[in-house]
Design a protein around this motif. Structure first.
Motif, short mmCIF file in Angstrom:
data_model
loop_
_atom_site.label_atom_id
_atom_site.label_comp_id
_atom_site.label_asym_id
_atom_site.label_seq_id
_atom_site.Cartn_x
_atom_site.Cartn_y
_atom_site.Cartn_z
N ILE A 72 35.78 23.31 -15.03
CA ILE A 72 34.67 23.76 -14.20
C ILE A 72 33.33 23.58 -14.90
O ILE A 72 32.38 23.08 -14.31
N HIS A 73 33.22 23.98 -16.15
CA HIS A 73 31.96 23.84 -16.90
C HIS A 73 32.22 23.08 -18.20
O HIS A 73 32.30 23.69 -19.27
N PRO A 74 32.36 21.75 -18.13
CA PRO A 74 32.66 20.98 -19.35
C PRO A 74 31.51 21.06 -20.36
O PRO A 74 30.34 21.03 -19.98
N LYS A 75 31.90 21.19 -21.63
CA LYS A 75 30.90 21.31 -22.69
C LYS A 75 30.72 20.00 -23.47
O LYS A 75 29.80 19.87 -24.26
N ASN A 76 31.63 19.04 -23.26
CA ASN A 76 31.52 17.75 -23.94
C ASN A 76 32.21 16.68 -23.09
O ASN A 76 32.76 16.98 -22.03
N MET A 77 32.17 15.46 -23.57
CA MET A 77 32.72 14.32 -22.81
C MET A 77 34.23 14.46 -22.58
O MET A 77 34.72 14.13 -21.51
N ALA A 78 34.95 14.95 -23.58
CA ALA A 78 36.40 15.08 -23.44
C ALA A 78 36.75 16.06 -22.33
O ALA A 78 37.70 15.84 -21.57
N GLU A 79 36.00 17.14 -22.20
CA GLU A 79 36.28 18.14 -21.17
C GLU A 79 35.91 17.65 -19.77
O GLU A 79 36.31 18.26 -18.78
N GLN A 80 35.16 16.56 -19.68
CA GLN A 80 34.81 16.01 -18.37
C GLN A 80 35.96 15.22 -17.77
O GLN A 80 35.98 14.95 -16.57
N LYS A 81 36.94 14.86 -18.60
CA LYS A 81 38.09 14.10 -18.10
C LYS A 81 39.09 15.04 -17.45
O LYS A 81 39.40 16.10 -17.99
N ASP A 82 39.62 14.64 -16.31
CA ASP A 82 40.65 15.42 -15.63
C ASP A 82 41.96 15.29 -16.40
O ASP A 82 42.23 14.28 -17.06
N ILE A 83 42.80 16.33 -16.29
CA ILE A 83 44.10 16.33 -16.95
C ILE A 83 45.19 16.31 -15.90
O ILE A 83 45.15 17.06 -14.92
N ASP A 84 46.16 15.43 -16.09
CA ASP A 84 47.31 15.29 -15.20
C ASP A 84 48.50 15.94 -15.89
O ASP A 84 48.85 15.56 -17.01
N LEU A 85 49.12 16.94 -15.27
CA LEU A 85 50.28 17.62 -15.83
C LEU A 85 51.45 17.46 -14.89
O LEU A 85 51.32 17.67 -13.68
N LYS A 86 52.60 17.08 -15.45
CA LYS A 86 53.83 16.93 -14.67
C LYS A 86 54.89 17.85 -15.24
O LYS A 86 55.14 17.86 -16.45
N ILE A 87 55.51 18.63 -14.38
CA ILE A 87 56.62 19.48 -14.78
C ILE A 87 57.88 18.62 -14.80
O ILE A 87 58.24 18.00 -13.81
N LEU A 88 58.52 18.57 -15.97
CA LEU A 88 59.70 17.72 -16.15
C LEU A 88 61.00 18.45 -15.84
O LEU A 88 61.92 17.88 -15.27
N SER A 89 61.08 19.74 -16.24
CA SER A 89 62.27 20.53 -15.98
C SER A 89 61.88 22.00 -15.97
O SER A 89 60.86 22.39 -16.52
N THR A 90 62.73 22.82 -15.35
CA THR A 90 62.46 24.25 -15.26
C THR A 90 63.72 25.04 -15.61
O THR A 90 64.84 24.53 -15.52
N THR A 91 63.49 26.28 -16.01
CA THR A 91 64.56 27.27 -16.12
C THR A 91 64.12 28.43 -15.23
O THR A 91 63.12 28.31 -14.51
#
Length: 123
Positions: free
Chosen positions: A79-98
């Motif tokens: 929401i409020h990025p403080k640097n260039m790295a935080e401006q990149k979106d992150i893709d998360l995939k759930i591989l398995s669950t318990t």
């Protein structure tokens, strides 16, 4: 005929070991996460609602918009990025669950380098 029978037996055993993925159980709640990067274990706590995730790590707080692609894949936008790295979106995939945790992999959108971690549901 013997090859077909052997193939059927192999298929039967492989299908018994299907990875469990009840991803919808982990769309909201409070979690503790562990990720090992270059041999160092990083721990954080986060709370996720339908639209927002707030993460607490080493006294810092980060907030992200949450956009689910499907039941097992989500995109986070800081929401409020403080640097260039935080401006990149992150893709998360759930591989398995318990019943109380999930294993996931994540990366910056468009990058091939992925990290893996595990999250434990607190509530």
């Amino acid at each position: 005929m013997k090859k077909l029978f052997a193939l059927g037996i192999v298929f039967l055993f492989v299908s018994c070991f299907e990875t469990q993925r009840n991803c919808s159980d982990f769309k909201t709640g409070t979690f503790k996460s562990e990720v090992t990067i270059n041999g160092i274990l990083y721990k954080s706590t986060f709370t996720r609602t339908k639209n927002i995730q707030v993460e607490y790590y080493e006294g810092k707080t980060d907030s992200s918009h949450v956009r689910w692609i499907n039941d097992c894949e989500v995109i986070f936008k800081t929401i409020h990025p403080k640097n260039m790295a935080e401006q990149k979106d992150i893709d998360l995939k759930i591989l398995s669950t318990t019943d109380s945790s999930y294993t996931y992999e994540y990366s910056y959108v468009g990058e091939n380098k992925k990290q893996k971690g595990i999250a434990y549901k607190v509530d």
